[in-house]
Motif scaffolding. Sequence first.
Motif, PDB file in Angstrom:
ATOM      1  N   LEU A  64       0.801  -1.219   0.000  1.00  0.00           N
ATOM      2  CA  LEU A  64       0.000   0.000   0.000  1.00  0.00           C
ATOM      3  C   LEU A  64       0.839   1.277   0.000  1.00  0.00           C
ATOM      4  O   LEU A  64       0.461   2.284  -0.605  1.00  0.00           O
ATOM      5  N   VAL A  65       1.989   1.262   0.679  1.00  0.00           N
ATOM      6  CA  VAL A  65       2.785   2.495   0.773  1.00  0.00           C
ATOM      7  C   VAL A  65       3.436   2.881  -0.548  1.00  0.00           C
ATOM      8  O   VAL A  65       3.933   4.004  -0.684  1.00  0.00           O
ATOM      9  N   VAL A  66       3.421   2.000  -1.515  1.00  0.00           N
ATOM     10  CA  VAL A  66       4.003   2.328  -2.819  1.00  0.00           C
ATOM     11  C   VAL A  66       3.260   3.499  -3.460  1.00  0.00           C
ATOM     12  O   VAL A  66       3.888   4.399  -4.045  1.00  0.00           O
ATOM     13  N   ASN A  67       1.933   3.507  -3.312  1.00  0.00           N
ATOM     14  CA  ASN A  67       1.132   4.529  -3.991  1.00  0.00           C
ATOM     15  C   ASN A  67       0.252   5.371  -3.077  1.00  0.00           C
ATOM     16  O   ASN A  67      -0.445   6.267  -3.555  1.00  0.00           O
ATOM     17  N   ASN A 119      10.126   5.151   4.725  1.00  0.00           N
ATOM     18  CA  ASN A 119       9.284   5.518   3.588  1.00  0.00           C
ATOM     19  C   ASN A 119       8.423   6.724   3.984  1.00  0.00           C
ATOM     20  O   ASN A 119       7.663   6.653   4.953  1.00  0.00           O
ATOM     21  N   PRO A 120       8.513   7.842   3.261  1.00  0.00           N
ATOM     22  CA  PRO A 120       7.742   9.033   3.628  1.00  0.00           C
ATOM     23  C   PRO A 120       6.232   8.838   3.573  1.00  0.00           C
ATOM     24  O   PRO A 120       5.482   9.647   4.114  1.00  0.00           O
ATOM     25  N   ILE A 163       2.455   9.824  17.664  1.00  0.00           N
ATOM     26  CA  ILE A 163       2.628   9.595  16.233  1.00  0.00           C
ATOM     27  C   ILE A 163       4.109   9.660  15.875  1.00  0.00           C
ATOM     28  O   ILE A 163       4.815  10.588  16.277  1.00  0.00           O
ATOM     29  N   LEU A 164       4.560   8.678  15.123  1.00  0.00           N
ATOM     30  CA  LEU A 164       5.944   8.607  14.646  1.00  0.00           C
ATOM     31  C   LEU A 164       5.907   8.699  13.131  1.00  0.00           C
ATOM     32  O   LEU A 164       5.370   7.829  12.460  1.00  0.00           O
ATOM     33  N   LYS A 165       6.497   9.774  12.597  1.00  0.00           N
ATOM     34  CA  LYS A 165       6.399  10.044  11.168  1.00  0.00           C
ATOM     35  C   LYS A 165       7.669   9.740  10.394  1.00  0.00           C
ATOM     36  O   LYS A 165       7.640   9.666   9.161  1.00  0.00           O
ATOM     37  N   SER A 166       8.789   9.591  11.089  1.00  0.00           N
ATOM     38  CA  SER A 166      10.058   9.392  10.397  1.00  0.00           C
ATOM     39  C   SER A 166      11.062   8.744  11.341  1.00  0.00           C
ATOM     40  O   SER A 166      10.846   8.724  12.566  1.00  0.00           O
ATOM     41  N   PRO A 167      12.169   8.239  10.814  1.00  0.00           N
ATOM     42  CA  PRO A 167      13.203   7.684  11.690  1.00  0.00           C
ATOM     43  C   PRO A 167      13.684   8.671  12.742  1.00  0.00           C
ATOM     44  O   PRO A 167      14.011   8.280  13.866  1.00  0.00           O
ATOM     45  N   ALA A 168      13.726   9.964  12.403  1.00  0.00           N
ATOM     46  CA  ALA A 168      14.174  10.967  13.373  1.00  0.00           C
ATOM     47  C   ALA A 168      13.307  10.956  14.627  1.00  0.00           C
ATOM     48  O   ALA A 168      13.800  11.181  15.746  1.00  0.00           O
TER      49      ALA A 168
END
Length: 242
Positions: A64-67, A119-120, A163-168
Amino acid sequence: MGTPQIGTLNEKPLHEALKQWYAVPRDMFEVPVDGSVVDIVRDDLLIEIQTKNFSAIKRKLEKLVVNHPVRLVYPIPGEKWITKKADDGSTVSRRRSPKRGTYEQIFYELVRLPELLKNPNFTLELLLIEEEEVRRFDGVRGWRRGGWVTEERWLLRVIDRRILKSPADMLTFIPTTLAEPFNVSDLAATTKINRTLAQKMVYCLRTMDCLAPAGKKVNAILYVRLTTGANSTESRYKEKYK
């Protein structure tokens, strides 16, 4: 009785309750997307609620994250009541579990898909909840728990969310008081988690490029946090330990 929606026939009480708690007006439920059925669709955001292990949903998320932007919602029992039921449905006992769940427990599951947060299109939302775990006696399946097996989990309330949005964002799990370089035992002691969980945390953070090895002390690998830029910790330690 109406016909159940696609994907709801085998839903457990906790999953259904979380879906209803999480939903906002105009959300769509159980929507077919790219060959999969998604729990909630909110505008262009696909929301999946997973109450069990991540292995069962890994391939679905990766597809799903591909698109699409995808959010995985995962509950962690910060507080738990354990209720034992007889065959006739009557309550045998009800007690509060002495165990308290923490956000760090996500790493028990995150080891199955640590790459996804790079993955953004992917975000992870953790819900710290109070739940009721209903157990029934089954001498065959429940031999490890004196014959009692978990039959259902019920949502009592949501205590907190993150919420965790990125590796940072994952670096927030490492206390700022933890001096560098540090090893797994240092991390376990500072965060007050067991060593096994600390090892899983380090594995995930290394995979996400949040940590890098920085030599050894005796037989323990030392780690440092990674940032970006020419003068970053990453650049300095890679130069020092190359």
